[in-house]
Design a protein around this motif. Structure first.
Motif, PDB file in Angstrom:
ATOM      1  N   SER A 120     -45.789   3.952  21.840  1.00 37.66           N
ATOM      2  CA  SER A 120     -45.434   4.887  22.632  1.00 37.66           C
ATOM      3  C   SER A 120     -45.715   4.928  24.067  1.00 37.66           C
ATOM      4  O   SER A 120     -45.107   4.987  25.098  1.00 37.66           O
ATOM      5  CB  SER A 120     -45.647   6.522  22.149  1.00 37.66           C
ATOM      6  OG  SER A 120     -44.833   6.386  20.834  1.00 37.66           O
ATOM      7  N   GLU A 121     -47.209   4.746  24.250  1.00 35.76           N
ATOM      8  CA  GLU A 121     -47.805   4.863  25.403  1.00 35.76           C
ATOM      9  C   GLU A 121     -47.489   3.555  26.264  1.00 35.76           C
ATOM     10  O   GLU A 121     -46.919   3.646  27.549  1.00 35.76           O
ATOM     11  CB  GLU A 121     -49.477   4.698  25.286  1.00 35.76           C
ATOM     12  CG  GLU A 121     -49.932   6.017  24.857  1.00 35.76           C
ATOM     13  CD  GLU A 121     -51.262   5.928  24.366  1.00 35.76           C
ATOM     14  OE1 GLU A 121     -52.004   4.769  24.666  1.00 35.76           O
ATOM     15  OE2 GLU A 121     -51.853   6.885  23.832  1.00 35.76           O
ATOM     16  N   LEU A 122     -47.409   2.291  25.662  1.00 39.32           N
ATOM     17  CA  LEU A 122     -46.658   1.164  26.299  1.00 39.32           C
ATOM     18  C   LEU A 122     -45.524   1.484  26.867  1.00 39.32           C
ATOM     19  O   LEU A 122     -44.980   1.062  28.113  1.00 39.32           O
ATOM     20  CB  LEU A 122     -46.876  -0.158  25.343  1.00 39.32           C
ATOM     21  CG  LEU A 122     -46.248  -1.280  25.793  1.00 39.32           C
ATOM     22  CD1 LEU A 122     -46.892  -1.918  26.953  1.00 39.32           C
ATOM     23  CD2 LEU A 122     -46.364  -2.221  24.784  1.00 39.32           C
ATOM     24  N   ILE A 123     -44.432   1.821  26.020  1.00 41.76           N
ATOM     25  CA  ILE A 123     -42.937   1.982  26.579  1.00 41.76           C
ATOM     26  C   ILE A 123     -43.238   3.069  27.582  1.00 41.76           C
ATOM     27  O   ILE A 123     -42.373   2.802  28.736  1.00 41.76           O
ATOM     28  CB  ILE A 123     -42.195   2.629  25.521  1.00 41.76           C
ATOM     29  CG1 ILE A 123     -42.095   1.451  24.278  1.00 41.76           C
ATOM     30  CG2 ILE A 123     -40.786   2.975  25.806  1.00 41.76           C
ATOM     31  CD1 ILE A 123     -41.378   0.348  24.621  1.00 41.76           C
ATOM     32  N   ASN A 124     -43.968   4.163  27.799  1.00 37.85           N
ATOM     33  CA  ASN A 124     -43.634   5.137  28.672  1.00 37.85           C
ATOM     34  C   ASN A 124     -44.317   4.694  29.891  1.00 37.85           C
ATOM     35  O   ASN A 124     -43.856   5.251  30.941  1.00 37.85           O
ATOM     36  CB  ASN A 124     -44.904   6.419  28.276  1.00 37.85           C
ATOM     37  CG  ASN A 124     -44.526   7.699  28.903  1.00 37.85           C
ATOM     38  OD1 ASN A 124     -43.441   7.984  28.941  1.00 37.85           O
ATOM     39  ND2 ASN A 124     -45.559   8.210  29.627  1.00 37.85           N
ATOM     40  N   VAL A 125     -45.313   3.876  29.846  1.00 44.43           N
ATOM     41  CA  VAL A 125     -45.787   3.249  31.254  1.00 44.43           C
ATOM     42  C   VAL A 125     -44.839   2.451  31.927  1.00 44.43           C
ATOM     43  O   VAL A 125     -44.624   2.430  33.065  1.00 44.43           O
ATOM     44  CB  VAL A 125     -46.998   2.161  30.804  1.00 44.43           C
ATOM     45  CG1 VAL A 125     -47.303   1.495  32.190  1.00 44.43           C
ATOM     46  CG2 VAL A 125     -48.308   3.163  30.723  1.00 44.43           C
TER      47      VAL A 125
END
Length: 531
Positions: free
Chosen positions: A16-21
């Protein structure tokens, strides 16, 4: 205008953090909702899909496989390239040479050969584990920790999270570049899905039969008014096809990729108005359902809100509706959070709202909010050239529906002259009903038996003679006079009038609504004189 693709991301923390970045790079193209979740056999994502209405879902590994198997929405899985694996292992090697790699694999893939070759190419002690479900990933990791004491983990988000919970360093296997490529593919898949749905809707919505110049003009204006966000008010008698025109406007609008949410304003009880339109949160009131409810206005977000019979909305509810339309924000009952909404607004009425505004029965500010563009649908009796075309269409539809082997062309010839002479008080809806009755009655008798005597039994409305019509007119006049006299007698108190006449207040309102212009003027005069 295609609009932004709605993407639902289902995954665990690091994913989720990767996509959010990466989202700022795609802000003009996508509307993303991220839900942190791990799919198991007992997980049902149908409510999540219904709430967010994604064009495409993005996930990874066993999550993506489960979602793809259980949902009809397109699901894209985060890819793992050999380059991703090498980059992740290079990071892990800086921590320890004893590395355990976890990958999702329903069957052996190209990377298996890579894992077999790596220990020979570099100073690394590599152990490869594969799994096919989230529970298997958890079990495999626990066994590895118990038996082999891994010093660093390389794997998907869920495995990394489990490892870090146990104090083991973890490197995410997914790279930014692979995630970026996946988002590009998700946008393409979402647009393709939208185009397919639009084409399907276009095929399904070709039900509005137009033959007259009046309706060609209405259709032309509908196409023009569909552009942009301005509200459209549809006026016309009951059964003239206001809902069909609303669907056509929605189909041609910039909001066609969203849902068309129809609301019958006359059918919503006063006490349920806010919870129906704005929704409610769990525990908002005694009978509220678990998890709350998404209101109709939020359901229409990104699509079209169709307010049918808007003239029936009580004044106290008109205020609440106006505020929501002005602010484009709603607050569910029991919540302290406001939700922004954006939709095409269409309202419909069989009343003269201008007269209702003058009579104080409809708010002028709400009327002006709704009446940016107005489309007046003429009654069927004023466009007789449409009657054969509409009849032909519905006879064909019902013959197919009931699998009736009837010659609909010949059947239409037998009723066409009577149809042309009829006044059609129920407009297109009544013609549709007549067509269905005719087809059903042809199921058990040959077409040759459908003569005027048979038609009189099937469609008795067609053969009311002038005396019958005159008698009905006299009775209607007597009814209106009785209502006027009661209004004078009880100083306009409609509850007392209804009790005196032995009818419900709803019936009284219906009678008042269907009175002619002169009768309505007499009602206003009677009420004003009694005060």
């Amino acid at each position: 205008m295609m609009g932004r693709v709605r993407i639902l991301v289902v995954g665990y923390r690091k994913f989720s953090e990767l996509i959010n970045v990466l989202l700022p790079e795609f802000a003009q193209d996508v509307e993303v909702t991220i839900v942190e979740s791990i799919a198991t056999e007992s997980t049902d994502y149908s409510d999540l899909v219904e709430k967010h209405r994604p064009d495409v879902i993005v996930s990874a590994g066993s999550n993506a496989a489960y979602l793809r198997a259980t949902l009809s929405v397109p699901v894209l899985s985060q890819p793992v390239t050999d380059t991703d694996v090498l980059e992740a292992l290079a990071k892990a090697r800086k921590i320890s040479r004893r590395v355990h790699v976890f990958t999702y694999a329903e069957k052996p893939g190209p990377s298996d050969r890579l894992f077999a070759s790596l220990p020979e190419l570099g100073d690394i002690e590599l152990t490869h584990h594969s799994y096919s479900t989230a529970s298997e990933a958890n079990e495999t990791l626990l066994l590895a920790i118990a038996d082999e004491d891994p010093q660093v983990i390389v794997g998907p988000s869920y495995t990394c999270g489990l490892a870090e919970q146990r104090g083991i360093p973890a490197i995410l296997m997914y790279s930014r570049e692979s995630a970026r490529d996946m988002l590009r593919r998700a946008i393409e898949a979402g647009r393709a899905a939208r185009s397919a749905r639009a084409a399907e809707r276009g095929a399904q919505d070709q039900r509005f039969v137009i033959h007259s110049r009046q309706m060609e003009r209405v259709a032309s204006l509908a196409r023009t008014y569909a552009r942009g966000q301005a509200a459209v008010l549809l006026e016309g008698e009951s059964g003239t096809g206001k809902e069909h025109i609303a669907r056509e406007i929605h189909r041609l609008s910039d909001f066609s990729e969203g849902p068309l949410v129809a609301v019958n304003c006359a059918s919503i009880p006063n006490e349920l108005f806010e919870s129906e339109l704005f929704g409610y949160v769990e525990g908002a009131f005694t009978s509220s359902r678990r998890g709350g409810r998404v209101g109709l206005m939020e359901q229409a977000n990104g699509g079209t809100l169709f307010l049918d019979e808007i003239g029936e909305l009580p004044l106290q509810q008109q205020v609440k509706l106006l505020r929501a339309l002005q602010e484009r924000r709603i607050r569910p009952v029991g919540s302290n959070r406001e939700i922004e909404v954006d939709f095409k607004l269409i309202a419909a009425t069989n009343q003269d709202l201008r007269n209702a505004v003058s009579a104080g029965e409809f708010r002028d500010d709400l009327y002006f909010r709704l009446n940016v563009f107005t489309l007046k649908l003429p009654p069927l009796r004023e466009r007789p050239e449409d009657i054969p075309a509409i009849a032909r269409y519905y006879l064909g539809e019902y013959a197919q529906q009931y699998r009736a082997s009837v010659d609909t062309v010949e059947l239409l010839k037998r009723v066409e002259s009577d149809f042309q002479d009829y006044r059609w008080p129920g407009n297109v809806r009544e013609l549709q009903n007549f067509a269905e009755r005719l087809v059903v009655n042809c199921l058990d008798r040959p077409l040759e038996e459908i003569d005027r005597r048979a038609l009189g039994e099937i469609l008795p409305e067609l053969f009311l003679d002038s005396a019958d019509r005159d008698r009905r007119g006299v009775l209607k006049a007597q009814e209106e006079e009785a209502i006027l006299e009661a209004l004078r007698r009880f100083s306009g108190d409609k509850q007392k009038v209804a009790d005196f006449l032995g009818i419900s207040t709803t019936t009284l309102w219906r009678r008042l609504k269907h009175m002619g212009p002169q009768a309505k003027a007499d009602v206003d005069s009677a009420v004003s004189k009694s005060r």
